[in-house]
Design a protein around this motif. Structure first.
Motif, PDB file in Angstrom:
ATOM      1  N   ASP A   3      -1.945  -4.017  -6.429  1.00 26.40           N
ATOM      2  CA  ASP A   3      -2.339  -2.706  -5.924  1.00 26.40           C
ATOM      3  C   ASP A   3      -3.830  -2.430  -6.057  1.00 26.40           C
ATOM      4  O   ASP A   3      -4.412  -1.732  -5.253  1.00 26.40           O
ATOM      5  CB  ASP A   3      -1.555  -1.602  -6.648  1.00 26.40           C
ATOM      6  CG  ASP A   3      -0.102  -1.569  -6.218  1.00 26.40           C
ATOM      7  OD1 ASP A   3       0.191  -2.081  -5.124  1.00 26.40           O
ATOM      8  OD2 ASP A   3       0.722  -1.050  -6.972  1.00 26.40           O
ATOM      9  N   ARG A  22      -9.614  -0.978   9.696  1.00 25.04           N
ATOM     10  CA  ARG A  22      -8.882   0.289   9.849  1.00 25.04           C
ATOM     11  C   ARG A  22      -7.382   0.033   9.975  1.00 25.04           C
ATOM     12  O   ARG A  22      -6.566   0.683   9.324  1.00 25.04           O
ATOM     13  CB  ARG A  22      -9.417   1.039  11.071  1.00 25.04           C
ATOM     14  CG  ARG A  22      -9.154   2.516  11.080  1.00 25.04           C
ATOM     15  CD  ARG A  22      -9.856   3.229  12.241  1.00 25.04           C
ATOM     16  NE  ARG A  22     -11.307   3.250  12.076  1.00 25.04           N
ATOM     17  CZ  ARG A  22     -12.178   2.526  12.786  1.00 25.04           C
ATOM     18  NH1 ARG A  22     -11.762   1.717  13.733  1.00 25.04           N
ATOM     19  NH2 ARG A  22     -13.466   2.611  12.567  1.00 25.04           N
ATOM     20  N   ALA A  25      -5.970  -1.385   6.594  1.00 23.01           N
ATOM     21  CA  ALA A  25      -5.865  -0.301   5.598  1.00 23.01           C
ATOM     22  C   ALA A  25      -4.663   0.587   5.887  1.00 23.01           C
ATOM     23  O   ALA A  25      -3.929   0.973   4.972  1.00 23.01           O
ATOM     24  CB  ALA A  25      -7.146   0.518   5.571  1.00 23.01           C
ATOM     25  N   ALA A  26      -4.437   0.900   7.158  1.00 17.85           N
ATOM     26  CA  ALA A  26      -3.294   1.743   7.517  1.00 17.85           C
ATOM     27  C   ALA A  26      -1.980   1.044   7.159  1.00 17.85           C
ATOM     28  O   ALA A  26      -1.073   1.670   6.600  1.00 17.85           O
ATOM     29  CB  ALA A  26      -3.332   2.075   9.012  1.00 17.85           C
ATOM     30  N   GLU A  27      -1.896  -0.240   7.457  1.00 22.57           N
ATOM     31  CA  GLU A  27      -0.666  -0.982   7.145  1.00 22.57           C
ATOM     32  C   GLU A  27      -0.419  -1.081   5.642  1.00 22.57           C
ATOM     33  O   GLU A  27       0.712  -1.054   5.188  1.00 22.57           O
ATOM     34  CB  GLU A  27      -0.713  -2.380   7.758  1.00 22.57           C
ATOM     35  CG  GLU A  27      -0.456  -2.369   9.238  1.00 22.57           C
ATOM     36  CD  GLU A  27      -0.118  -3.739   9.775  1.00 22.57           C
ATOM     37  OE1 GLU A  27       0.210  -4.657   8.991  1.00 22.57           O
ATOM     38  OE2 GLU A  27      -0.179  -3.888  11.004  1.00 22.57           O
ATOM     39  N   LEU A  28      -1.494  -1.213   4.884  1.00 23.45           N
ATOM     40  CA  LEU A  28      -1.377  -1.353   3.431  1.00 23.45           C
ATOM     41  C   LEU A  28      -1.387   0.002   2.710  1.00 23.45           C
ATOM     42  O   LEU A  28      -1.276   0.049   1.492  1.00 23.45           O
ATOM     43  CB  LEU A  28      -2.519  -2.229   2.888  1.00 23.45           C
ATOM     44  CG  LEU A  28      -2.570  -3.662   3.402  1.00 23.45           C
ATOM     45  CD1 LEU A  28      -3.807  -4.368   2.871  1.00 23.45           C
ATOM     46  CD2 LEU A  28      -1.301  -4.423   3.037  1.00 23.45           C
ATOM     47  N   GLN A  29      -1.574   1.065   3.501  1.00 21.90           N
ATOM     48  CA  GLN A  29      -1.651   2.431   2.965  1.00 21.90           C
ATOM     49  C   GLN A  29      -2.754   2.527   1.906  1.00 21.90           C
ATOM     50  O   GLN A  29      -2.536   2.973   0.788  1.00 21.90           O
ATOM     51  CB  GLN A  29      -0.305   2.891   2.418  1.00 21.90           C
ATOM     52  CG  GLN A  29       0.757   2.920   3.482  1.00 21.90           C
ATOM     53  CD  GLN A  29       2.107   3.349   2.972  1.00 21.90           C
ATOM     54  OE1 GLN A  29       2.419   3.247   1.789  1.00 21.90           O
ATOM     55  NE2 GLN A  29       2.916   3.856   3.888  1.00 21.90           N
ATOM     56  N   ARG A  30      -3.938   2.114   2.318  1.00 22.13           N
ATOM     57  CA  ARG A  30      -5.114   2.137   1.456  1.00 22.13           C
ATOM     58  C   ARG A  30      -6.242   2.887   2.153  1.00 22.13           C
ATOM     59  O   ARG A  30      -6.292   2.936   3.378  1.00 22.13           O
ATOM     60  CB  ARG A  30      -5.604   0.720   1.178  1.00 22.13           C
ATOM     61  CG  ARG A  30      -4.626  -0.091   0.374  1.00 22.13           C
ATOM     62  CD  ARG A  30      -5.145  -1.490   0.250  1.00 22.13           C
ATOM     63  NE  ARG A  30      -4.245  -2.277  -0.562  1.00 22.13           N
ATOM     64  CZ  ARG A  30      -4.651  -3.151  -1.443  1.00 22.13           C
ATOM     65  NH1 ARG A  30      -5.917  -3.363  -1.622  1.00 22.13           N
ATOM     66  NH2 ARG A  30      -3.768  -3.830  -2.140  1.00 22.13           N
ATOM     67  N   PRO A  31      -7.175   3.392   1.381  1.00 24.90           N
ATOM     68  CA  PRO A  31      -8.349   4.018   2.000  1.00 24.90           C
ATOM     69  C   PRO A  31      -9.194   2.958   2.727  1.00 24.90           C
ATOM     70  O   PRO A  31      -9.306   1.823   2.253  1.00 24.90           O
ATOM     71  CB  PRO A  31      -9.129   4.598   0.822  1.00 24.90           C
ATOM     72  CG  PRO A  31      -8.238   4.526  -0.363  1.00 24.90           C
ATOM     73  CD  PRO A  31      -7.181   3.500  -0.073  1.00 24.90           C
ATOM     74  N   ARG A 166      -2.728 -10.648   6.142  1.00 24.99           N
ATOM     75  CA  ARG A 166      -1.644 -10.294   5.216  1.00 24.99           C
ATOM     76  C   ARG A 166      -0.898 -11.549   4.747  1.00 24.99           C
ATOM     77  O   ARG A 166      -0.604 -11.697   3.565  1.00 24.99           O
ATOM     78  CB  ARG A 166      -0.683  -9.309   5.872  1.00 24.99           C
ATOM     79  CG  ARG A 166      -1.349  -7.940   6.073  1.00 24.99           C
ATOM     80  CD  ARG A 166      -0.394  -6.934   6.590  1.00 24.99           C
ATOM     81  NE  ARG A 166       0.562  -6.607   5.513  1.00 24.99           N
ATOM     82  CZ  ARG A 166       1.535  -5.751   5.646  1.00 24.99           C
ATOM     83  NH1 ARG A 166       1.724  -5.136   6.792  1.00 24.99           N
ATOM     84  NH2 ARG A 166       2.348  -5.492   4.657  1.00 24.99           N
TER      85      ARG A 166
END
Length: 180
Positions: A3, A22, A25-31, A166
């Protein structure tokens, strides 16, 4: 994937670092952060203006500070500017604070992707193709020396590149876990 792992995208302009970053980050739910956009936000002006007033050296100093600040966070995806690796301290910080992914593509693809972008001061010259080749010749060894992974974006969709990243990050974690 751990994480707290930061993911830093490096590579020449026009390789898709911002778009891929972008999406990743969206797929990994990260900033997600883009160092060029962060420089503009902090400065209140665009990058061509910074180059005009402060020169490339002034811009690189601002870029190094932004990379230092953003790379101290945990669990972020950061797309760096194409020349970020020219600053030795930035290279060191990126290597120490996360996984560095070198996104690579051909000069022809870079030209297609940047043809109408007026926000790239280094390409506002008579022969942008020649300039891109010169930049790549100088910077490519720095990208490779800094990167943990090299991923081609040549004629690939952003989704395909993200899936590849990924997959490779999970493989890398499996190797680390196996070694203990």
């Amino acid at each position: 994937m751990r994480d707290s792992l930061n993911i830093f995208l490096i590579g020449p302009m026009g390789t898709g670092k911002s778009t891929i970053g972008r999406l990743l980050a969206a797929e990994l739910q990260r900033p997600f952060f883009d160092s060029d956009h962060e420089i503009e936000r902090r400065c209140g002006c665009d990058i061509p203006w910074i180059f005009d007033v402060e020169g490339e050296a002034g811009f690189r100093a601002r870029e190094a500070q932004v990379i230092d600040d953003l790379s101290t966070q945990q669990g972020v995806v950061l797309a760096t500017g194409g020349g970020a690796v020219t600053h030795p301290e930035s290279r060191r910080l990126l290597r120490e604070r996360g996984t560095v992914i070198f996104l690579r593509t051909s000069v022809e693809q870079q030209l297609k992707r940047t043809a109408r972008d007026r926000n790239r001061p280094l390409l506002q010259c008579e022969d942008p193709g020649r300039k891109l080749r010169e930049l790549f010749e100088v910077r490519e060894p720095l990208y490779r020396a800094t990167a943990d992974l090299v991923i081609s974006t040549e004629r690939r969709s952003p989704r395909s590149v993200v899936n590849d990243i990924r997959r490779q990050l999970h493989l890398q974690d499996d190797l680390v876990d196996a070694r203990g």
